[in-house]
Write an enzyme that holds these catalytic residues in place. Structure first.
Site, PDB file in Angstrom:
ATOM      1  N   LYS A  93     -11.975  20.872  -7.710  1.00 41.29           N
ATOM      2  CA  LYS A  93     -11.627  20.284  -6.410  1.00 41.29           C
ATOM      3  C   LYS A  93     -12.070  21.179  -5.249  1.00 41.29           C
ATOM      4  CE  LYS A  93      -8.086  17.145  -8.035  1.00 41.29           C
ATOM      5  NZ  LYS A  93      -8.057  17.446  -9.483  1.00 41.29           N
TER       6      LYS A  93
HETATM    7  C1  LIG Z   1      -8.309  16.493 -10.481  1.00 41.44           C
HETATM    8  C2  LIG Z   1      -8.695  16.942 -11.843  1.00 41.44           C
HETATM    9  C3  LIG Z   1      -9.255  16.066 -12.800  1.00 41.44           C
HETATM   10  C4  LIG Z   1      -9.417  14.583 -12.535  1.00 41.44           C
HETATM   11  O1  LIG Z   1     -10.394  14.303 -11.562  1.00 41.44           O
HETATM   12  P1  LIG Z   1     -10.441  12.879 -10.849  1.00 41.44           P
HETATM   13  O2  LIG Z   1     -11.408  13.032  -9.742  1.00 41.44           O
HETATM   14  O3  LIG Z   1      -9.036  12.604 -10.364  1.00 41.44           O
HETATM   15  O4  LIG Z   1     -10.878  11.887 -11.873  1.00 41.44           O
HETATM   16  C5  LIG Z   1      -9.639  16.580 -14.021  1.00 41.44           C
HETATM   17  N1  LIG Z   1      -9.457  17.886 -14.318  1.00 41.44           N
HETATM   18  C6  LIG Z   1      -8.928  18.752 -13.445  1.00 41.44           C
HETATM   19  C7  LIG Z   1      -8.756  20.167 -13.844  1.00 41.44           C
HETATM   20  C8  LIG Z   1      -8.524  18.321 -12.170  1.00 41.44           C
HETATM   21  O5  LIG Z   1      -7.979  19.190 -11.310  1.00 41.44           O
END
Ligand SMILES: *Cc1c(COP(=O)(O)O)cnc(C)c1O
Length: 476
Positions: A120
């Site tokens: 993120k």
């Molecule tokens: C947010 C997240 C996901 C999922 O991603 P999306 O964009 O919501 O599909 C998967 N793995 C980790 C470690 C995350 O922080």
């Protein structure tokens, strides 16, 4: 470049209009009116660009209202080896999202080397820079209110810390996050970051955010905004690393690759879909879920069935524990030929009955030829995948990435490299790593003592009036 709502009843908007907002006024999600095509010549030219310049080139296709030179500067300030240099000691920080071959034809795209050790950070850090830029230009201020059970909240705080014109009020369930996650968030000393530990569970935090956001007068007067995964600029910034991964895995533009993506709210893999729509030669988008398999069920059967809270399991890949996928509406809009009245009907049906079914409709063929395939991974699969990779190569991956790798292996095809997106570093999920390989994961330099740093947070009851009063006294 104009933006349209998936529900078709909102005015067209410009990039800067939607940058700071969430849902469109008609309850839909904004998407570009059309995806900007990228030709073979352009791919050839972009192939050798450093990440920051590639980001400026890709985002330049979606951003209007910001001069190209300013966008390039914001990208260069964001995508640095310093910001994205928290990965494994042998990762190439200067590459920003380095590609690591696990075996011939199978690679890991390292997206988790940012300050909170999860993918993120790739988009959120840029979002911070874009917010600061837009607010400085308009002379406005923004108070971000959010709820988190871990990854999103800390990525938002690390992206917004110290930025003028922005304050962050982040709600988290008191005493219910891992010690590492809590330390990572609560140890931030920046005066514009407010950690609010709510006496309740994550759903209480989310309900509070919704309740405050529904008070439109309060929301407008105090300039309350959010940074959740439906934010368009976040999706756009994620498109960039699909290009980066493609260039790193191929020698010539025109070769095809596939991507495997551990998925929850469908934000990450949606960016891959958009890259494919732009013309990036992507063969398959392999969507991986954990036991919470609402998306796997859809791609196998055509049926999209929301889960009740009681049906949503707490798993060892917690960031994928979702009951509905908030970005999924954008994909459905595309795959039904951008028929907004139909999207309205489907989502009305979701509200009323909790499901819809595209199987047997003319649109199911479009889903089948979208490049998407899917699979599901369980706790036992995660452990086995982490253990097996570690035994063979010494590399340790996190449980979410393991879900992706497990499903990727089910969809390999000869001659087409498979790129697995690494969504977090194993250090964030030590318990599961110990269970898999019998020892603690390594921590990146600088994180050894994170739990012993002083922590700053305010405990509040799950009470909307108390929360509002807290925000009133602390906004700028
Ligand atoms: C947010 C997240 C996901 C999922 O991603 P999306 O964009 O919501 O599909 C998967 N793995 C980790 C470690 C995350 O922080």
């Amino acid at each position: 470049m104009k933006y349209v709502s998936t529900r078709g009843n909102a005015p067209e908007a410009a990039f800067l209009d939607i940058l700071l907002s969430g849902l469109a006024p008609d309850g839909g999600l904004y998407l570009p009116a059309s995806y900007p095509p990228v030709g073979r010549d352009e791919l050839d030219r972009w192939r050798t660009l450093p990440y920051a310049d590639l980001a400026a080139a890709v985002l330049g296709r979606f951003v209007t209202g910001i001069a190209a030179a300013d966008l390039e500067r914001l990208c260069r300030q964001t995508y640095t080896a310093q910001v994205y240099g928290h990965g494994r000691p042998d990762s190439d920080a200067a590459q920003i999202a380095p590609l690591r071959w696990l075996e011939p034809g199978l690679a890991l795209l390292e997206l988790s080397n940012g300050p909170t050790l999860a993918f993120k950070d790739m988009a959120m850090q840029l979002l911070g820079a874009l917010f600061e830029y837009a607010l400085a230009r308009s002379g406005e201020r923004l108070n971000i209110l959010g709820a988190t059970s871990g990854d999103t909240g800390s990525a938002a705080e690390y992206a917004m810390r110290g930025r003028p014109g922005i304050k962050v009020f982040m709600l988290s369930p008191h005493g219910r996050m891992s010690e590492f996650q809590r330390a990572q968030m609560y140890s931030l000393a920046d005066a514009n970051i407010f950690n609010i530990a709510v006496e309740g569970v994550f759903d209480d935090c989310q309900d509070l955010v919704k309740a405050v956001s529904n008070d439109l007068e309060f929301k407008r007067r105090l300039r309350i905004g959010t940074v959740n995964s439906i934010n368009w600029a976040r999706v756009a910034a994620q498109v960039v690393y699909y290009f980066k991964g493609y260039f790193a895995a191929t020698k010539r533009s025109g070769e095809r690759v596939s991507f495997a993506v551990p998925s929850g709210n469908f934000g990450n893999v949606l960016a891959g879909w958009i890259a494919r729509c732009m013309g990036l030669p992507i063969e398959r988008l392999v969507l991986a879920t954990n036991e919470n398999d609402v998306l796997d069920e859809f791609f196998r059967s055509g049926r999209y069935r929301l889960r009740a809270a009681a049906e949503t399991l707490a798993t060892s890949s917690p960031s994928m524990d979702i009951s509905k996928a908030s970005n999924f509406e954008r994909f459905v809009f595309d795959v039904v030929g951008r028929d907004a009245p139909l999207v309205r009907r489907l989502w009305a049906q979701l509200d009323a009955r909790g499901s819809f079914d595209l199987a047997g409709t003319p649109h199911w063929q479009a889903v089948r030829s979208s490049g998407f395939v899917s699979g599901r991974s369980t706790h036992a699969d995660r452990l086995a995948t982490i253990r097996e990779l570690h035994a063979r190569s010494g590399l340790v991956i996190d449980p979410h990435t393991a879900d992706g790798l497990k499903v990727a292996r089910e969809h390999l095809s000869p001659g087409v490299p498979m790129i697995c997106l690494e969504t977090a570093l194993p250090a964030k999920f030590a318990g599961t790593i110990v269970e898999a390989i019998g020892r603690q994961p390594e921590r990146p330099a600088g994180y050894a003592d994170v739990e012993s740093r002083p922590q700053r947070f305010t405990v509040l009851p799950a009470d909307m009036e108390r929360l509002k009063a807290f925000i009133e006294t602390h906004v700028g």
